[in-house]
Design a protein around this motif. Structure first.
Motif, PDB file in Angstrom:
ATOM      1  N   SER A 238      13.445   0.983  -7.231  1.00 35.89           N
ATOM      2  CA  SER A 238      12.930   1.708  -8.387  1.00 35.89           C
ATOM      3  C   SER A 238      12.173   2.957  -7.949  1.00 35.89           C
ATOM      4  O   SER A 238      12.293   4.030  -8.567  1.00 35.89           O
ATOM      5  CB  SER A 238      12.023   0.793  -9.201  1.00 35.89           C
ATOM      6  N   ALA A 239      11.392   2.837  -6.865  1.00 32.48           N
ATOM      7  CA  ALA A 239      10.661   4.000  -6.350  1.00 32.48           C
ATOM      8  C   ALA A 239      11.628   5.068  -5.850  1.00 32.48           C
ATOM      9  O   ALA A 239      11.428   6.268  -6.081  1.00 32.48           O
ATOM     10  CB  ALA A 239       9.719   3.567  -5.235  1.00 32.48           C
ATOM     11  N   PHE A 240      12.694   4.645  -5.156  1.00 31.69           N
ATOM     12  CA  PHE A 240      13.724   5.591  -4.727  1.00 31.69           C
ATOM     13  C   PHE A 240      14.353   6.281  -5.937  1.00 31.69           C
ATOM     14  O   PHE A 240      14.605   7.486  -5.926  1.00 31.69           O
ATOM     15  CB  PHE A 240      14.811   4.867  -3.926  1.00 31.69           C
ATOM     16  N   GLY A 241      14.617   5.508  -6.991  1.00 33.10           N
ATOM     17  CA  GLY A 241      15.225   6.078  -8.184  1.00 33.10           C
ATOM     18  C   GLY A 241      14.326   7.088  -8.859  1.00 33.10           C
ATOM     19  O   GLY A 241      14.778   8.157  -9.297  1.00 33.10           O
ATOM     20  N   GLU A 242      13.033   6.765  -8.930  1.00 34.22           N
ATOM     21  CA  GLU A 242      12.080   7.689  -9.559  1.00 34.22           C
ATOM     22  C   GLU A 242      12.010   9.002  -8.788  1.00 34.22           C
ATOM     23  O   GLU A 242      11.975  10.086  -9.363  1.00 34.22           O
ATOM     24  CB  GLU A 242      10.705   7.031  -9.630  1.00 34.22           C
ATOM     25  N   HIS A 243      11.993   8.895  -7.462  1.00 35.24           N
ATOM     26  CA  HIS A 243      11.943  10.093  -6.630  1.00 35.24           C
ATOM     27  C   HIS A 243      13.219  10.921  -6.791  1.00 35.24           C
ATOM     28  O   HIS A 243      13.157  12.159  -6.913  1.00 35.24           O
ATOM     29  CB  HIS A 243      11.763   9.681  -5.164  1.00 35.24           C
ATOM     30  N   ALA A 244      14.372  10.256  -6.808  1.00 36.66           N
ATOM     31  CA  ALA A 244      15.639  10.977  -6.976  1.00 36.66           C
ATOM     32  C   ALA A 244      15.691  11.690  -8.323  1.00 36.66           C
ATOM     33  O   ALA A 244      16.187  12.820  -8.427  1.00 36.66           O
ATOM     34  CB  ALA A 244      16.818  10.012  -6.835  1.00 36.66           C
ATOM     35  N   MET A 245      15.158  11.048  -9.372  1.00 33.26           N
ATOM     36  CA  MET A 245      15.111  11.705 -10.680  1.00 33.26           C
ATOM     37  C   MET A 245      14.245  12.953 -10.637  1.00 33.26           C
ATOM     38  O   MET A 245      14.582  13.990 -11.216  1.00 33.26           O
ATOM     39  CB  MET A 245      14.581  10.748 -11.738  1.00 33.26           C
TER      40      MET A 245
ATOM     41  N   GLY B 133       5.348  13.914   1.746  1.00 31.46           N
ATOM     42  CA  GLY B 133       5.183  12.602   2.344  1.00 31.46           C
ATOM     43  C   GLY B 133       5.968  11.484   1.701  1.00 31.46           C
ATOM     44  O   GLY B 133       6.065  10.384   2.265  1.00 31.46           O
ATOM     45  N   VAL B 134       6.558  11.732   0.528  1.00 29.89           N
ATOM     46  CA  VAL B 134       7.255  10.654  -0.184  1.00 29.89           C
ATOM     47  C   VAL B 134       8.492  10.207   0.582  1.00 29.89           C
ATOM     48  O   VAL B 134       8.774   8.998   0.682  1.00 29.89           O
ATOM     49  CB  VAL B 134       7.618  11.088  -1.615  1.00 29.89           C
ATOM     50  N   ASP B 135       9.270  11.140   1.136  1.00 28.92           N
ATOM     51  CA  ASP B 135      10.488  10.769   1.865  1.00 28.92           C
ATOM     52  C   ASP B 135      10.174   9.826   3.019  1.00 28.92           C
ATOM     53  O   ASP B 135      10.873   8.826   3.230  1.00 28.92           O
ATOM     54  CB  ASP B 135      11.190  12.023   2.401  1.00 28.92           C
ATOM     55  N   GLU B 136       9.113  10.129   3.756  1.00 29.51           N
ATOM     56  CA  GLU B 136       8.751   9.294   4.904  1.00 29.51           C
ATOM     57  C   GLU B 136       8.301   7.902   4.447  1.00 29.51           C
ATOM     58  O   GLU B 136       8.683   6.882   5.050  1.00 29.51           O
ATOM     59  CB  GLU B 136       7.632   9.958   5.704  1.00 29.51           C
ATOM     60  N   ASP B 137       7.492   7.846   3.383  1.00 29.41           N
ATOM     61  CA  ASP B 137       7.032   6.553   2.882  1.00 29.41           C
ATOM     62  C   ASP B 137       8.198   5.715   2.370  1.00 29.41           C
ATOM     63  O   ASP B 137       8.269   4.500   2.606  1.00 29.41           O
ATOM     64  CB  ASP B 137       6.005   6.748   1.767  1.00 29.41           C
ATOM     65  N   LEU B 138       9.118   6.357   1.652  1.00 30.06           N
ATOM     66  CA  LEU B 138      10.265   5.620   1.122  1.00 30.06           C
ATOM     67  C   LEU B 138      11.146   5.082   2.247  1.00 30.06           C
ATOM     68  O   LEU B 138      11.641   3.948   2.169  1.00 30.06           O
ATOM     69  CB  LEU B 138      11.080   6.513   0.191  1.00 30.06           C
ATOM     70  N   ALA B 139      11.356   5.876   3.279  1.00 36.95           N
ATOM     71  CA  ALA B 139      12.174   5.419   4.405  1.00 36.95           C
ATOM     72  C   ALA B 139      11.554   4.183   5.055  1.00 36.95           C
ATOM     73  O   ALA B 139      12.253   3.205   5.379  1.00 36.95           O
ATOM     74  CB  ALA B 139      12.330   6.544   5.427  1.00 36.95           C
ATOM     75  N   GLU B 140      10.232   4.196   5.239  1.00 38.06           N
ATOM     76  CA  GLU B 140       9.569   3.032   5.819  1.00 38.06           C
ATOM     77  C   GLU B 140       9.616   1.852   4.865  1.00 38.06           C
ATOM     78  O   GLU B 140       9.808   0.693   5.294  1.00 38.06           O
ATOM     79  CB  GLU B 140       8.128   3.372   6.176  1.00 38.06           C
ATOM     80  N   LEU B 141       9.453   2.114   3.578  1.00 34.86           N
ATOM     81  CA  LEU B 141       9.518   1.044   2.590  1.00 34.86           C
ATOM     82  C   LEU B 141      10.879   0.362   2.597  1.00 34.86           C
ATOM     83  O   LEU B 141      10.971  -0.862   2.455  1.00 34.86           O
ATOM     84  CB  LEU B 141       9.223   1.591   1.196  1.00 34.86           C
TER      85      LEU B 141
ATOM     86  N   SER C  47       0.832  -1.210   0.000  1.00 28.49           N
ATOM     87  CA  SER C  47       0.000   0.000   0.000  1.00 28.49           C
ATOM     88  C   SER C  47       0.862   1.254   0.000  1.00 28.49           C
ATOM     89  O   SER C  47       0.525   2.257  -0.652  1.00 28.49           O
ATOM     90  CB  SER C  47      -0.947  -0.011   1.208  1.00 28.49           C
ATOM     91  N   LEU C  48       1.980   1.227   0.708  1.00 33.50           N
ATOM     92  CA  LEU C  48       2.897   2.367   0.688  1.00 33.50           C
ATOM     93  C   LEU C  48       3.501   2.559  -0.693  1.00 33.50           C
ATOM     94  O   LEU C  48       3.681   3.695  -1.152  1.00 33.50           O
ATOM     95  CB  LEU C  48       4.015   2.162   1.721  1.00 33.50           C
ATOM     96  N   MET C  49       3.810   1.455  -1.363  1.00 31.66           N
ATOM     97  CA  MET C  49       4.368   1.541  -2.715  1.00 31.66           C
ATOM     98  C   MET C  49       3.361   2.172  -3.670  1.00 31.66           C
ATOM     99  O   MET C  49       3.699   3.047  -4.480  1.00 31.66           O
ATOM    100  CB  MET C  49       4.753   0.146  -3.208  1.00 31.66           C
TER     101      MET C  49
END
Length: 418
Positions: free
Chosen positions: A168-175, A142-150, A125-127
């Motif tokens: 992949s989600a971390f990569g998309e956010h970094a881009m 809120g993305v940073d917090e969700d990614l850290a928990e993920l 669900s977080l993904m």
């Protein structure tokens, strides 16, 4: 997210066929002992149906009412909405709602999984929420917090495919933040995990994202080399959406080379793949930008601008990410400058910069903005150029669309007064 291959799609379609009759069966008494099971089968049927082909325009009123009932059943929460297939109920919102409440739906799903699901379900669900926020308008709150928990959950779960998707989600956010080296490291790690478990439907897309990172960073040679790898992998495993993505990136490079004949052929090939695949709105918006720029190269900015305006209109309606609509506005500003509309071009550049929230422009958006900005500054003078940019920073997407519609109207030949 998994990109289905043709053989997977065939199996999913075949799996969906035996339960097609469920669409015609009345739901009956919700107190029936089989009601919950029936609703779960219906939800799985919906997923299989819409993953097996493009969903645009497929909801007639009867099917829309059906999907709304299905959504409402699982939106009520509880254990069955915190496990597959009920877990995917937020997907229905994209088919039945034109409002901006998608994040609220995702928040409700995450809260329900925390109450009734395990770590895998919470991670799923977080993904879902992370991808929705990154790919939609409204910023990245809120993305940073969700990614850290993920990250913590994925390592504890120990599922390599989950870890690949988290990377992949971390990569998309970094881009999205313009942190290309960080994005590259995350996508390479995602590719390693995917290869470990034989997730060959994932690999071509991950390789293509590595090519895009090089492209956005301005490293053309690396982009072309990695695109060869991505294209070969997409062909080998029959991943249609990845083939379209590779073709679109190649078309963008052709525009930079002013090779518009090649750009046209690549755009058309990408659109042919889209017909067979399930491309997301943000991809179609980017392809529309490239297509409009090809048209401008072939026939001039008067022909390219209306196409780009329509692409922008659709992207706003589909709630594409702020960075996607900003790229469309940067491209529009460059075409307007070529048409001599420097004041409007400066306002659009101000709007696009504001929507980027201080993040650097990637290539080729940076090149368009620099060309348009230099021409507008020269034509207007520094003081007026700064004033127009400041005015543009206050514009909403609706305001920009009004500006662009007016610019297109100004291009039309005036009818003689009788």
């Amino acid at each position: 997210m998994e990109v289905p291959t043709p053989d997977v799609l065939a199996r999913r379609t075949a799996a969906a066929d035996p339960v097609d009759a469920l669409l015609a069966v009345p739901e009956g008494d919700t107190r029936h002992p089989l009601h919950s099971l029936r609703m779960q089968v219906r939800m799985m049927h919906l997923l299989l149906t819409f993953e097996s082909g493009p969903g645009e325009g497929r909801l007639d009123e009867r099917l829309r009412r059906y999907v709304v009932r299905l959504r409402d059943h699982f939106a009520a929460g509880g254990p069955e909405a915190a496990r597959v297939p009920g877990l995917i109920w937020p997907l229905t919102q994209f088919f039945v709602s034109d409002s901006d409440d998608v994040r609220e739906v995702m928040d409700a799903s995450v809260a329900n999984c925390r109450a009734y699901g395990g770590e895998w379900e919470i991670a799923a669900s977080l993904m879902f929420r992370t991808h929705t926020v990154v790919d939609s308008s409204g910023g990245l709150a809120g993305v940073d917090e969700d990614l850290a928990e993920l990250r913590v959950l994925s390592r504890r779960i120990g599922d390599r495919l989950v870890e690949a998707q988290v990377c992949s989600a971390f990569g998309e956010h970094a881009m999205a933040l313009g942190r290309y080296e960080e994005a590259r490291a995350e996508y390479e790690e995602a590719l390693r995990f995917a290869d470990e478990v034989g997730a060959f439907a994932e690999s071509p897309f991950l390789i293509a994202r590595l090519a895009e990172i090089a492209y956005r960073a301005g490293d053309r040679d690396t982009a072309l080399t990695v695109l060869d790898r991505a294209g070969a992998a997409a062909d080998r495993y029959g991943v249609v959406d990845s083939k379209a993505f590779v073709l679109m990136l190649r078309a963008g490079l052709a525009v930079e080379d002013a090779d518009f004949a090649r750009g046209r052929a690549l755009c058309e090939a990408a659109r042919e793949e889209c017909v067979r695949g399930t491309p997301p709105p943000q991809f179609l918006a980017t392809l529309g930008l490239v297509d409009a720029l090809v048209t401008a190269g072939e026939s001039g900015p008067r022909e390219g601008l209306p196409l780009l305006v329509e692409t922008f209109r659709t992207a706003v309606h589909k709630r594409c990410a702020d960075l996607v609509v900003a790229a469309l506005v940067d491209g529009s500003a460059e075409l307007l400058c070529r048409l001599g509309d420097h004041a409007r071009s400066a306002r659009l550049l101000g709007a696009a910069a504001h929507w980027r929230a201080g993040r650097p422009r990637p290539m080729p958006d940076r090149a368009y903005a620099e060309l348009a900005g230099a021409a507008a500054r020269t034509a207007l003078g520094g003081e007026r150029y700064a004033a127009e940019q400041a005015e543009g920073a206050a514009l909403t997407p609706g305001d920009v669309l009004a500006e662009l519609d007016e610019a297109v109207r100004d291009l039309r030949p005036r009818q003689p007064v009788p």
